[in-house]
Design an enzyme around this catalytic site. Structure first.
Site: not given
Ligand code: XBP
Ligand code: MG
Length: 268
Positions: A23, A25
């Site tokens: 993953d 973020d």
């Molecule tokens: C990540 C997210 C993303 C970021 C924003 O979730 O929820 O939406 O917060 O990115 P995960 P965007 O780590 O579970 O994949 O604004 O580009 O969508």
């Molecule tokens: Mg995440």
């Protein structure tokens, strides 16, 4: 079904370890509070919307994955009058594009570092010929910018598959992105491990049949990680070991840092 597919499908449930799916973020970097959140706010301010997502509100909004989905959810709860805008979908998409510009700008200025142990683990997996892949909800250019700004210009090419953003219909906690990445890798879930940071993330990974290691962050520490192979403070370094928060029974000999050897143990 050809011979090798048959063999893959009939191989014992676990291992060998062929790929690690990361993953982005919260897992590769602590991007949410001081990355995505201020980028959303900068976009809101650029359009004069008068919206401000503070640290606490943003923690609640993280229940909804995907930036465009998060904006819509916020409008439904906190700014319902704005929902009457013409062409709402494309308005949200253009607001989100502005947010992405601000976010990528922060990455290019080196404002967001990788979490402890991430660069070391990625190098170690490459040295051990274990494939690496990305499975994330975030926008593709956010991924390549983060990788380039932290690991170098050529680093996106180190990943066998990068699965990101809107390429699948359901964002996490739906397993779609993990199914897509596994299919691109041509590997069964039993030969892979997912690295996640959030409840939505582990739900997606487990639903795709993946053993999952969780490294928590300030937003996700209190969440439910039932089913995780390991829950850790971070990936750890030999000089700065991780804190083991929860481990699957029967896993022995765990050092204070995650490397290929430790991940292989999860497959034994
Ligand atoms: C990540 C997210 C993303 C970021 C924003 O979730 O929820 O939406 O917060 O990115 P995960 P965007 O780590 O579970 O994949 O604004 O580009 O969508
Ligand atoms: Mg995440």
């Amino acid at each position: 079904m050809n011979g090798s597919t048959l063999k893959a499908n009939t191989e014992k449930k676990n291992g060998p370890l062929r790929a690690v799916l990361f993953d982005v973020d919260g897992t590769l970097a602590d991007t949410e509070r001081d990355g995505h959140r201020p980028a959303f706010n900068a976009a809101f301010s650029e359009l004069g919307l008068g919206w401000d997502w503070d640290v606490e509100l943003y923690g609640e909004l993280l229940a909804i994955t995907g930036g465009k989905e998060r904006i819509r959810h916020f409008m439904e709860k906190h700014a319902p009058d704005e929902l009457g805008r013409q062409e709402l979908d494309s308005w949200i998409a253009s607001l989100h594009k502005i947010k992405t510009r601000h976010y990528v700008n922060m990455l290019e200025n080196g404002k967001i570092p990788l979490r402890p142990g991430v660069a070391r683990l990625i190098r170690n997996l490459r040295d051990e010929n274990i494939k690496i892949a990305i499975a994330t909800t975030t926008t593709p250019e956010n991924v390549t910018s983060l990788l380039k700004s932290t690991l170098g210009e050529e680093s996106p090419g180190w990943f066998d598959v990068i699965g990101a953003g809107d390429i699948v219909p359901g964002k996490k906690p739906e397993p779609d992105i993990y199914h897509w990445v596994l299919e691109q890798l041509g590997l069964p879930a039993s030969q892979c491990i997912a690295m996640e940071d959030s409840e939505n993330g582990i739900r997606a990974a487990l639903a795709a049949g993946l053993d999952t290691v969780v490294t928590v962050n300030a937003y996700t520490r209190p969440q439910n990680f039932d089913g995780a192979a390991l829950v850790l403070s971070d990936l750890g370094e030999p000089t700065q070991p991780f804190e083991l928060l929860k481990g699957r029974a029967g896993i022995n000999g765990i050092n204070g840092w995650v490397d290929a050897d430790l991940l292989r143990k999860l497959k034994e």
